[in-house]
Design an enzyme around this catalytic site. Structure first.
Site, PDB file in Angstrom:
ATOM      1  N   ASP A  10       0.871  -1.173   0.000  1.00 32.50           N
ATOM      2  CA  ASP A  10       0.000   0.000   0.000  1.00 32.50           C
ATOM      3  C   ASP A  10       0.911   1.227   0.000  1.00 32.50           C
ATOM      4  O   ASP A  10       2.139   1.105  -0.208  1.00 32.50           O
ATOM      5  CB  ASP A  10      -1.002  -0.043   1.178  1.00 32.50           C
ATOM      6  CG  ASP A  10      -0.331   0.137   2.538  1.00 32.50           C
ATOM      7  OD1 ASP A  10       0.914   0.199   2.609  1.00 32.50           O
ATOM      8  OD2 ASP A  10      -1.066   0.202   3.544  1.00 32.50           O
ATOM      9  N   CYS A  67       3.233  -3.298   3.926  1.00 28.36           N
ATOM     10  CA  CYS A  67       2.404  -2.155   4.302  1.00 28.36           C
ATOM     11  C   CYS A  67       3.128  -1.428   5.423  1.00 28.36           C
ATOM     12  O   CYS A  67       4.363  -1.505   5.495  1.00 28.36           O
ATOM     13  CB  CYS A  67       0.977  -2.578   4.662  1.00 28.36           C
ATOM     14  SG  CYS A  67       0.796  -3.708   6.054  1.00 28.36           S
ATOM     15  N   THR A  69       2.972  -1.986   8.712  1.00 28.08           N
ATOM     16  CA  THR A  69       3.455  -2.966   9.701  1.00 28.08           C
ATOM     17  C   THR A  69       3.599  -4.386   9.147  1.00 28.08           C
ATOM     18  O   THR A  69       4.209  -5.231   9.804  1.00 28.08           O
ATOM     19  CB  THR A  69       2.456  -3.059  10.866  1.00 28.08           C
ATOM     20  OG1 THR A  69       1.183  -3.456  10.320  1.00 28.08           O
ATOM     21  CG2 THR A  69       2.316  -1.728  11.602  1.00 28.08           C
ATOM     22  N   HIS A 100       8.875 -24.840   8.266  1.00 26.37           N
ATOM     23  CA  HIS A 100       7.841 -25.523   9.045  1.00 26.37           C
ATOM     24  C   HIS A 100       6.416 -25.201   8.592  1.00 26.37           C
ATOM     25  O   HIS A 100       5.526 -26.031   8.756  1.00 26.37           O
ATOM     26  CB  HIS A 100       7.958 -25.143  10.531  1.00 26.37           C
ATOM     27  CG  HIS A 100       9.166 -25.746  11.191  1.00 26.37           C
ATOM     28  ND1 HIS A 100       9.328 -25.788  12.549  1.00 26.37           N
ATOM     29  CD2 HIS A 100      10.275 -26.329  10.664  1.00 26.37           C
ATOM     30  CE1 HIS A 100      10.472 -26.382  12.849  1.00 26.37           C
ATOM     31  NE2 HIS A 100      11.077 -26.710  11.720  1.00 26.37           N
ATOM     32  N   HIS A 135       5.856 -31.719   9.242  1.00 23.14           N
ATOM     33  CA  HIS A 135       5.255 -30.393   9.077  1.00 23.14           C
ATOM     34  C   HIS A 135       4.154 -30.402   8.025  1.00 23.14           C
ATOM     35  O   HIS A 135       3.247 -29.576   8.075  1.00 23.14           O
ATOM     36  CB  HIS A 135       6.325 -29.363   8.711  1.00 23.14           C
ATOM     37  CG  HIS A 135       7.425 -29.317   9.726  1.00 23.14           C
ATOM     38  ND1 HIS A 135       7.205 -28.930  11.025  1.00 23.14           N
ATOM     39  CD2 HIS A 135       8.735 -29.666   9.643  1.00 23.14           C
ATOM     40  CE1 HIS A 135       8.343 -29.017  11.704  1.00 23.14           C
ATOM     41  NE2 HIS A 135       9.288 -29.459  10.882  1.00 23.14           N
TER      42      HIS A 135
HETATM   43  C1  RB5 Z   1      -1.793   2.519   6.629  1.00 25.97           C
HETATM   44  O1  RB5 Z   1      -1.771   3.695   7.356  1.00 25.97           O
HETATM   45  C2  RB5 Z   1      -1.578   1.321   7.559  1.00 25.97           C
HETATM   46  O2  RB5 Z   1      -2.690   1.159   8.372  1.00 25.97           O
HETATM   47  C3  RB5 Z   1      -1.287   0.077   6.764  1.00 25.97           C
HETATM   48  O3  RB5 Z   1      -0.187   0.290   5.953  1.00 25.97           O
HETATM   49  C4  RB5 Z   1      -0.943  -1.169   7.555  1.00 25.97           C
HETATM   50  O4  RB5 Z   1       0.096  -0.928   8.450  1.00 25.97           O
HETATM   51  C5  RB5 Z   1      -2.052  -1.894   8.133  1.00 25.97           C
HETATM   52  O5  RB5 Z   1      -1.883  -2.929   8.786  1.00 25.97           O
END
Ligand code: RB5
Length: 146
Positions: A10, A67, A69, A100, A135
């Site tokens: 994203d 993204c 996180t 695994h 596994h």
């Molecule tokens: C975007 O701001 C953020 O929410 C997205 O990139 C991601 O981290 C969601 O899990």
């Protein structure tokens, strides 16, 4: 080794995706980028599901999603039957997720890992094989709930 990879992000993962795409191309991977194509805001589930469908339909065997996180991408991708998406912020988890868990999508976050660690994570994940044996039974049990 199959070197075809689908990659997506994203807006929050866009800059790191560009760097990872160049790195993988230099390593002779055949990388298909499904966007985002700029830092303009885009909803991560749309990109995650597109990548996931390309994997379950056999077009690709592995994908990388980035993204902020890695978490949103992994949740969205794991909604698609047959996907085993993992969030990895270290190389040990990346290796074990292949050995695994036979993970078929690797996710991480541009707000969590730096460029050089992200490259090491990708390399570890892409070059580690599933060990199968005991596994395989466990991975098959995952699918019985889908
Ligand atoms: C975007 O701001 C953020 O929410 C997205 O990139 C991601 O981290 C969601 O899990």
């Amino acid at each position: 080794m199959n070197k075809k990879i689908v990659i997506g992000s994203d807006h929050a993962g866009f800059n790191l995706k560009q760097k990872i795409k160049s790195f993988l191309t230099e390593q002779d991977y055949d990388v298909t980028d499904i966007g985002a194509f700029s830092s303009e805001s885009v909803d991560y589930p749309i990109i995650a599901k597109e990548a996931a469908h390309k994997i379950v339909n056999g077009e690709f065997s592995k994908g990388i999603l980035i993204c902020g996180t890695g978490i949103g991408m992994s949740i969205a991708a794991n909604k698609v039957k047959g996907i085993r998406a993992v969030v990895c912020s270290d190389t040990t988890s990346a290796k074990f997720s292949r050995q695994h868990n036979n993970a078929n999508i690797l996710c991480f976050g541009e707000r969590i890992v730096g460029e050089y660690l992200a490259k090491d994570i990708c390399y570890a994940w892409l070059t580690t094989d599933f060990e199968a044996e005991r596994h395989l039974r466990r991975v098959n049990l995952l699918e019985s709930e889908e």
